[in-house]
Design an enzyme around this catalytic site. Structure first.
Site, PDB file in Angstrom:
ATOM      1  N   HIS A 213     -12.908   0.985  -2.063  1.00  0.00           N
ATOM      2  CA  HIS A 213     -12.747   0.348  -3.036  1.00  0.00           C
ATOM      3  C   HIS A 213     -13.687   0.872  -4.459  1.00  0.00           C
ATOM      4  O   HIS A 213     -14.991   0.450  -3.597  1.00  0.00           O
ATOM      5  CB  HIS A 213     -13.026  -0.672  -1.560  1.00  0.00           C
ATOM      6  CG  HIS A 213     -10.804  -1.214  -1.623  1.00  0.00           C
ATOM      7  ND1 HIS A 213     -10.490  -2.351  -2.245  1.00  0.00           N
ATOM      8  CD2 HIS A 213     -10.338  -0.137  -0.700  1.00  0.00           C
ATOM      9  CE1 HIS A 213      -9.176  -2.256  -1.725  1.00  0.00           C
ATOM     10  NE2 HIS A 213      -8.981  -1.037  -0.849  1.00  0.00           N
TER      11      HIS A 213
ATOM     12  N   THR B 172      -1.772   6.087  -5.534  1.00  0.00           N
ATOM     13  CA  THR B 172      -1.799   5.025  -6.512  1.00  0.00           C
ATOM     14  C   THR B 172      -2.778   3.930  -7.446  1.00  0.00           C
ATOM     15  O   THR B 172      -2.380   3.376  -8.498  1.00  0.00           O
ATOM     16  CB  THR B 172      -0.100   4.897  -6.929  1.00  0.00           C
ATOM     17  OG1 THR B 172       0.437   3.899  -6.418  1.00  0.00           O
ATOM     18  CG2 THR B 172       0.382   5.612  -7.794  1.00  0.00           C
TER      19      THR B 172
ATOM     20  N   GLU C 199      -4.986   0.883  -6.833  1.00  0.00           N
ATOM     21  CA  GLU C 199      -4.728  -1.105  -7.706  1.00  0.00           C
ATOM     22  C   GLU C 199      -5.515  -1.707  -7.930  1.00  0.00           C
ATOM     23  O   GLU C 199      -6.599  -1.303  -8.596  1.00  0.00           O
ATOM     24  CB  GLU C 199      -5.144  -1.918  -5.352  1.00  0.00           C
ATOM     25  CG  GLU C 199      -4.072  -1.497  -4.143  1.00  0.00           C
ATOM     26  CD  GLU C 199      -5.688  -0.536  -3.463  1.00  0.00           C
ATOM     27  OE1 GLU C 199      -5.938  -0.256  -3.716  1.00  0.00           O
ATOM     28  OE2 GLU C 199      -4.472  -0.189  -2.398  1.00  0.00           O
TER      29      GLU C 199
ATOM     30  N   THR D  54      -0.092   3.094   6.407  1.00  0.00           N
ATOM     31  CA  THR D  54      -0.281   2.380   7.491  1.00  0.00           C
ATOM     32  C   THR D  54       0.628   1.677   7.709  1.00  0.00           C
ATOM     33  O   THR D  54       0.322   0.496   8.852  1.00  0.00           O
ATOM     34  CB  THR D  54      -1.803   1.467   6.900  1.00  0.00           C
ATOM     35  OG1 THR D  54      -0.499   0.719   5.539  1.00  0.00           O
ATOM     36  CG2 THR D  54      -2.726   2.073   5.577  1.00  0.00           C
TER      37      THR D  54
END
Length: 317
Positions: free
Chosen positions: A38, A104, A106, A190
């Site tokens: 992230h 893809t 966020e 998930t």
């Protein structure tokens, strides 16, 4: 035999703590590592977001466990040529213990470079082109590429592992899962969906590994564990496309105000009952996942590893 691994959360923990957790996971009997990639955490409350490739370099020396990103987006924030170099170097450093998990992405992480966030259909096109480009670079040949989404001029990777790192793909919707079956070396999810695993296998994923991940919260008091999940991961209760479309942690915080504790906890095992945790893991095993990764929410990491080593992992093996 199912592989049971630990899921390192870059959204909650700094780099030194992640390395410490990885070593603790290996001592506790976990067999592999996932690590999130992230730029921003989902919420300010989570509080961290280290550069994943630096952390992976440290993990490579700190443990002997295989490592997979869950997942990297090689589309906007980081060009696929750079991800290819990072992947090849990491695979060489780990003697083949690294797999690149891709997805893809966020807007939360990718908009920092480009404010335009492509729709999913376009991002799937971009991902297919990016994966093909990275595989071409993994050959060590000089690559010039003029594609629909990416242009590359005479690029060559000089540092390569003995074998190219596998590329696994995350997918939730029908089109994403079918693309994963067609272009990826494995599938990442998930949720314990047998239907998704079956769709992946039918789309070309037969014989390839399916990896599933879930969040848990061990605590001696179940009520406290539930509160921890609601405080740190209310985003688990946010449905639909918001997770792909919202650009800032504060936007998720605004939505999270409408998420109840029950919705945040969802299917996550919480509290001190080992059978609750084991049953949550068995759902993934029963759905056909070859590898299952568990992330402990919150600060009680050492208690979690002790609990899983003594009570949970022996139940699911």
């Amino acid at each position: 035999m199912t592989t049971f691994g630990y899921f390192l959360s870059c959204e909650e923990h700094g780099p030194k703590e992640l390395v410490r957790q990885a070593k603790a996971a290996e001592r506790a009997g976990f067999e592999a590592l996932w690590i999130s990639d992230h730029f921003h955490p989902w919420l300010d409350e989570q509080g961290e977001s280290p550069f994943v490739w630096s952390v992976i370099g440290a993990l490579a020396e700190a443990t002997s466990l295989p490592i997979t990103t869950a997942v990297t987006c090689p589309l906007v924030r980081t060009h696929p040529v750079v991800i290819a170099q990072a992947t090849a170097t990491t695979a060489a450093l780990t003697d083949g213990r690294f797999r690149l998990g891709v997805g893809t992405g966020e807007a939360l992480n990718e908009h920092v470079i480009e404010s335009r966030w492509p729709p999913l259909a376009e991002r799937l096109e971009m991902l297919e082109e990016a994966v093909g480009l990275m595989r071409e670079l993994f050959t060590g040949k000089l690559v010039t590429h003029r594609g629909r989404h990416y242009r590359v001029d005479t690029a060559r990777l000089y540092t390569l592992p003995d074998e190219p790192a596998p590329i696994l793909m995350s997918g939730f919707g029908e089109k994403s899962i079918e693309l994963a079956g067609r272009i990826a070396d494995g599938y990442i999810s998930t949720g314990p969906s047998a239907e998704s695993v079956q769709r992946f296998r039918q789309a070309g994923g037969a014989g390839k590994p399916a990896l599933g991940g879930l969040k848990a919260c061990y605590a001696a008091d179940e009520s406290a564990a539930r509160k921890t999940v609601h405080r740190l991961w209310p985003t688990q209760g946010i449905k639909g496309e918001a997770s792909q479309l919202l650009p800032l942690p504060r936007h998720f915080e605004q939505l999270a105000q409408m998420v109840t504790e029950e919705e945040a906890v969802g299917g996550s095992p919480v509290g001190p009952d080992p059978e609750v945790h084991a049953q949550a893991i068995r759902q993934y095993v029963d759905a056909g996942f070859d590898e299952v990764y568990v992330n402990q929410i919150g600060d009680e990491q050492d208690a979690f590893f002790d609990f899983y080593a003594r009570e949970v992992l022996p139940r699911v093996r």
